[in-house]
Scaffold this active site. Structure first.
Site, PDB file in Angstrom:
ATOM      1  N   LYS A 132       0.831  -1.215   0.000  1.00  0.00           N
ATOM      2  CA  LYS A 132       0.000   0.000   0.000  1.00  0.00           C
ATOM      3  C   LYS A 132       0.860   1.258   0.000  1.00  0.00           C
ATOM      4  O   LYS A 132       0.627   2.184  -0.770  1.00  0.00           O
ATOM      5  CB  LYS A 132      -0.944   0.016   1.225  1.00  0.00           C
ATOM      6  CG  LYS A 132      -1.858  -1.189   1.327  1.00  0.00           C
ATOM      7  CD  LYS A 132      -2.808  -1.077   2.511  1.00  0.00           C
ATOM      8  CE  LYS A 132      -2.154  -0.996   3.882  1.00  0.00           C
ATOM      9  NZ  LYS A 132      -1.472  -2.244   4.309  1.00  0.00           N
ATOM     10  N   ARG A 139      -9.702   0.361   8.584  1.00  0.00           N
ATOM     11  CA  ARG A 139      -9.207  -0.975   8.889  1.00  0.00           C
ATOM     12  C   ARG A 139     -10.239  -1.807   9.632  1.00  0.00           C
ATOM     13  O   ARG A 139      -9.976  -2.974   9.922  1.00  0.00           O
ATOM     14  CB  ARG A 139      -7.979  -0.849   9.803  1.00  0.00           C
ATOM     15  CG  ARG A 139      -6.645  -1.093   9.133  1.00  0.00           C
ATOM     16  CD  ARG A 139      -5.602  -0.769  10.185  1.00  0.00           C
ATOM     17  NE  ARG A 139      -4.342  -1.419   9.991  1.00  0.00           N
ATOM     18  CZ  ARG A 139      -3.313  -0.861   9.357  1.00  0.00           C
ATOM     19  NH1 ARG A 139      -3.436   0.304   8.780  1.00  0.00           N
ATOM     20  NH2 ARG A 139      -2.163  -1.495   9.299  1.00  0.00           N
ATOM     21  N   ARG A 167      11.701  -5.520   5.548  1.00  0.00           N
ATOM     22  CA  ARG A 167      11.411  -4.144   5.128  1.00  0.00           C
ATOM     23  C   ARG A 167      12.343  -3.148   5.818  1.00  0.00           C
ATOM     24  O   ARG A 167      12.719  -3.313   6.977  1.00  0.00           O
ATOM     25  CB  ARG A 167       9.960  -3.811   5.498  1.00  0.00           C
ATOM     26  CG  ARG A 167       9.580  -2.376   5.229  1.00  0.00           C
ATOM     27  CD  ARG A 167       8.104  -2.234   5.013  1.00  0.00           C
ATOM     28  NE  ARG A 167       7.337  -2.391   6.238  1.00  0.00           N
ATOM     29  CZ  ARG A 167       6.006  -2.322   6.255  1.00  0.00           C
ATOM     30  NH1 ARG A 167       5.323  -2.106   5.158  1.00  0.00           N
ATOM     31  NH2 ARG A 167       5.364  -2.474   7.383  1.00  0.00           N
ATOM     32  N   ARG A 186      11.237  -0.883  11.169  1.00  0.00           N
ATOM     33  CA  ARG A 186      10.156  -0.468  12.064  1.00  0.00           C
ATOM     34  C   ARG A 186      10.042  -1.428  13.246  1.00  0.00           C
ATOM     35  O   ARG A 186      10.207  -2.635  13.090  1.00  0.00           O
ATOM     36  CB  ARG A 186       8.828  -0.469  11.302  1.00  0.00           C
ATOM     37  CG  ARG A 186       8.527   0.865  10.666  1.00  0.00           C
ATOM     38  CD  ARG A 186       7.369   0.806   9.712  1.00  0.00           C
ATOM     39  NE  ARG A 186       6.202   0.077  10.231  1.00  0.00           N
ATOM     40  CZ  ARG A 186       5.059  -0.035   9.566  1.00  0.00           C
ATOM     41  NH1 ARG A 186       4.928   0.535   8.379  1.00  0.00           N
ATOM     42  NH2 ARG A 186       4.054  -0.705  10.068  1.00  0.00           N
ATOM     43  N   ARG A 238       0.037  -8.799  13.344  1.00  0.00           N
ATOM     44  CA  ARG A 238      -0.609  -7.835  12.441  1.00  0.00           C
ATOM     45  C   ARG A 238      -1.364  -8.551  11.334  1.00  0.00           C
ATOM     46  O   ARG A 238      -2.430  -8.116  10.928  1.00  0.00           O
ATOM     47  CB  ARG A 238       0.432  -6.877  11.865  1.00  0.00           C
ATOM     48  CG  ARG A 238       0.888  -5.855  12.916  1.00  0.00           C
ATOM     49  CD  ARG A 238       2.236  -5.267  12.614  1.00  0.00           C
ATOM     50  NE  ARG A 238       2.271  -4.561  11.357  1.00  0.00           N
ATOM     51  CZ  ARG A 238       3.349  -4.486  10.579  1.00  0.00           C
ATOM     52  NH1 ARG A 238       4.472  -5.094  10.919  1.00  0.00           N
ATOM     53  NH2 ARG A 238       3.296  -3.805   9.475  1.00  0.00           N
TER      54      ARG A 238
END
Ligand code: ADP
Ligand code: ZN
Length: 216
Positions: free
Chosen positions: A17, A92, A131, A164, A175
């Site tokens: 996204k 969400r 990431r 992160r 998540r």
């Protein structure tokens, strides 16, 4: 130039996204509204909202609807959203989607598409745990799939890259399960309202080309 300009990006954490949003905002000049980015900025500033959110985000859970909804409401009223906007990571939950509909009605705006980026869980976990984000700009990299030219340094601005706090394997798994339980129902929600577009392509360039076909 754009026929369809008010967009929601739906997809699990790691679906792309943020990466696709970054390309589209540069290409079309629409506003980027990432609730994750807004929350991380609040955490960094140490505001009361940031302090409340930090613990929840670290655990991979969702922050209260009320908190994100009021942030999004204020952001949507800003003048740069006139050119169009991408909601990235919001809504969400079903209550957030209902609240968004009410806010947009008040502002005289409507959603043109809810774009679903569909990716298998296995791929998502690989992507999340590899990431890298930039401290200085919005750039996103991946150690395995989209590495920077120089290790640990942003190609665009030269700042340091970091992982992160919620991209650890354990939190990433949480998540994903939160996504399946609370966010996946939004796919039917937008389908029923005739707004869902499920992306067929995989890979950044192919997705951007496919979306150009429906948006321009
Ligand atoms: P990703 O899509 O990769 O999980 P985000 O940056 O969108 O990452 O979100 C990071 C975290 O911020 C979420 O795990 C959640 O704790 C919080 N968050 C972001 N957006 C929302 C939202 N709309 N509702 C509740 N919590 C949110
Ligand atoms: Zn950078």
């Amino acid at each position: 130039m754009l026929k369809k300009k008010n967009l929601i990006f739906l997809g699990a954490p790691g679906a792309g996204k943020g990466t696709i949003s970054n390309v589209l905002i540069a290409k079309y000049g629409v506003a980027h509204i990432s609730t994750g980015d807004i929350l991380r900025a609040e955490v960094a500033k140490g505001t009361p909202a940031g302090k409340e959110a930090a613990v929840i985000m670290k655990a991979g859970k969702l922050v209260p609807d009320e908190l994100v909804c009021s942030m999004v409401k204020n952001r949507l009223a800003e003048p740069d959203c006139e050119k169009g906007f991408i909601l990235d990571g919001f809504p969400r939950t079903i209550p957030q989607a209902d609240r968004l509909a009410a806010v947009l009605a008040e502002l005289g705006k409507e959603i043109d598409y809810a774009i679903y980026l569909k990716v298998e869980d296995e791929v998502l976990l690989q992507r999340l745990t590899a990431r890298l984000n930039c401290r200085g700009c919005d750039a996103i990299y991946n150690k395995l799939f989209m590495p920077p030219k120089t290790e640990g340094i942003c190609d665009k601005c030269g700042s340091e890259l970091f992982q992160r706090a919620d991209d650890s394997l354990e939190t990433a798994k949480n998540r994903l399960s939160v996504f399946h339980q609370q966010t996946q129902p939004l796919i039917d929600y937008y389908e029923q309202r005739g707004l869902l577009y499920t992306c067929k392509s995989t890979g950044k360039d192919a997705i951007v080309a496919e979306l150009a076909g429906i948006l321009e």
